[in-house]
Enzyme design. Sequence first.
Site, PDB file in Angstrom:
ATOM      1  N   ALA A 251       0.822  -1.216   0.000  1.00 30.69           N
ATOM      2  CA  ALA A 251       0.000   0.000   0.000  1.00 30.69           C
ATOM      3  C   ALA A 251       0.857   1.268   0.000  1.00 30.69           C
ATOM      4  O   ALA A 251       0.574   2.227  -0.722  1.00 30.69           O
ATOM      5  CB  ALA A 251      -0.944   0.001   1.192  1.00 30.69           C
ATOM      6  N   GLY A 252       1.908   1.270   0.805  1.00 31.40           N
ATOM      7  CA  GLY A 252       2.790   2.436   0.842  1.00 31.40           C
ATOM      8  C   GLY A 252       3.510   2.655  -0.470  1.00 31.40           C
ATOM      9  O   GLY A 252       3.694   3.801  -0.907  1.00 31.40           O
ATOM     10  N   ASP A 253       3.908   1.573  -1.121  1.00 29.21           N
ATOM     11  CA  ASP A 253       4.574   1.694  -2.417  1.00 29.21           C
ATOM     12  C   ASP A 253       3.618   2.213  -3.486  1.00 29.21           C
ATOM     13  O   ASP A 253       3.997   3.046  -4.321  1.00 29.21           O
ATOM     14  CB  ASP A 253       5.136   0.337  -2.852  1.00 29.21           C
TER      15      ASP A 253
END
Length: 308
Positions: A251-253
């Site tokens: 998700a962060g990527d």
Amino acid sequence: MRNQIVVVGSSNIDLIAQLSHLPKPGETVGDAAFSQAHGGKGANQTVAAARAGAEVSFITSLGNDSFGQSMLQDFKRIGINTDYILQSKDTPTGTALIWVDTRGENSIAVAPGANHKLSPQYIDECRILLSGAELILLQLEIPFETVEYVIDLAASLGKKIMLNPAPARKLERKHLKPLFNLTVNETEAAMLSGMPVETQEQVVEAGRYLLAMGPEMVVITLGARGVFYLTKREQKMVEAYPVKPIDTTAAGDVFCGVLASQMVQNKKLADAIKYANAAAALSTTILGAQPSAPNQQQIKDFLDQYEF
């Protein structure tokens, strides 16, 4: 091909076990469902940026093995410029072992493999590519001396630099001062600032501290609490989208890649953050790292569903 974004980063093959719960030390959980997917922070962000509409070139190092060949072909299929991808003959493609529980929480162990072949000397061979970039995007899954070298080189070329300092580690002011964008999660924000980020007031204080270190903008992703961003002119908390996560692995990527894509398309910062936030939320509803990166139509449809 236009050279909007150059990503310098890692590539891994992800070996995923879906479990009822994450094992404790010494515990064996025997109900796993196994799958594999393409991953690595650099590769994930590259794919996310490309699917969100940017022209992307990728500098990475793969093994000359079946995993590396599979990833290379997938990058080409997506439309990513692969001309500067290094293929190591004697080191395997990086591997990540990922456990995911029924809540979407994960634990990850990474064997870097060929990622450690991405040296400052190789970056010199990519100078022409970097000199034509609108934005250079970095993470910390490659040798740190290479990250430092890219930051120094990009700064000397007058390029916009976006850094996602993951996995988390301490950085000096000299690493942060040249940045156009610093995007961190809660763990990274706490480590870089030396401050807790548990309350809204603490998040704001940590963000202001990091902004004073030199970046033009600081973005702090807070999971289910949303996203906080600030520049010298504005600051705002953006709510999280209400989804039921299956796998939060990338998700962060996805957020970073999509945010980068929006910035090179000259979107207003508030709109870019909102779009990246939606993409990241959507990605948690799909298993796997790169398979979860949504395309432009999927993000638009999601936003149409979840307008506040």
